[in-house]
Enzyme design. Structure first.
Site, mmCIF file in Angstrom:
data_model
loop_
_atom_site.group_PDB
_atom_site.id
_atom_site.type_symbol
_atom_site.label_atom_id
_atom_site.label_comp_id
_atom_site.label_asym_id
_atom_site.label_seq_id
_atom_site.Cartn_x
_atom_site.Cartn_y
_atom_site.Cartn_z
ATOM 1 N N LYS A 124 -35.276 -72.984 36.011
ATOM 2 C CA LYS A 124 -34.858 -72.809 34.518
ATOM 3 C C LYS A 124 -35.840 -72.386 33.771
ATOM 4 O O LYS A 124 -35.608 -71.321 32.769
ATOM 5 C CB LYS A 124 -34.333 -74.281 34.133
ATOM 6 N N ASP A 142 -29.511 -74.772 31.932
ATOM 7 C CA ASP A 142 -29.826 -76.261 31.408
ATOM 8 C C ASP A 142 -28.683 -77.088 31.527
ATOM 9 O O ASP A 142 -27.622 -76.563 31.902
ATOM 10 C CB ASP A 142 -30.679 -76.075 30.200
#
Ligand code: SF4
Length: 217
Positions: A124, A142
């Site tokens: 991420k 996320d």
């Protein structure tokens, strides 16, 4: 019970979100690739507002890897202690800064492999840095992106990696970076985790949210 949105409906969802949140950008404050990397590393399990407060004090002292490693663990901790996981984050920030100097002449690399090889940098974080600092298309998933895209039906996945793959299939590559922000904005402002504001969400009125269609509320 509706099982999925059609391709056309998914396109309409993206169009509505893009109109709701024009010119999106990360809500973290940063002025260099290194500052962005540090800010994203600090942002795990905390808010961008909290990170911005921390970096407002930290970056004037250390906004390069060379300056960061001049600080001790205790000195860095004194600045980041107001956010969660601060000991581990400090350790990773210092180790990451050392590695940038050793392997990359103090510069943030622009490939996923090199980014993910840095301490404390996962997929991420790498995706946020690639797309925002280097304009390399990537979709960072996320907690907001995971929740919102699966509620709406843009993705139908039980983990973040599969969610990223689903989104990459449905969103044109040129929109990957912006779509990440559209979905985050929607998750923060309308489709909150505990109390989604479906009554004021244009996707409910347009019958374009799978969770709402299936009586999510
Ligand atoms: S309709 Fe409700 S669940 Fe669906 S995206 Fe909007 S706020 Fe979220």
């Amino acid at each position: 019970m509706r099982k999925r949105l059609t391709k056309k409906e998914k396109g309409s969802v993206l169009e509505i979100l893009s109109n709701l949140y024009p010119n999106p950008k990360t809500e973290l404050n940063w002025n260099s690739e290194y500052e962005l990397l540090v800010a994203v590393m600090l942002s795990a399990q905390t808010t961008d507002v909290a990170v911005n407060k921390v970096t407002a004090a930290l970056f004037p002292l250390a906004n390069t890897p060379e300056a960061m490693i001049q600080l001790t663990q205790a000195e860095v901790e004194s600045h980041v202690r107001r956010i969660g996981l601060f000991r581990n984050k400090t350790k990773n920030l210092l180790a990451m800064s050392h590695l940038l100097i050793e392997r990359h002449e103090g510069c943030v690399p622009n490939t996923r492999e090199e980014l993910e090889a840095l301490p404390g940098v996962g997929r991420k974080t790498a995706n946020v840095v690639l797309s925002n600092a280097f304009e390399i298309p990537a979709i960072a998933v996320d907690t907001h992106v995971f929740r919102v895209s699966n509620r709406i039906g843009l993705a139908q996945a039980t983990n973040v990696r599969k969610t990223e793959e689903d989104l990459m299939k449905v969103i044109p590559k040129s929109d990957w970076k912006d779509a990440h922000h559209w979905i985050i904005y929607h998750g923060r402002r309308v489709c909150m985790a505990r109390k989604p504001d479906c009554a004021n969400c244009p996707l409910s009125g347009e019958k374009l949210c799978l969770a709402h269609l299936n009586k999510f509320q």
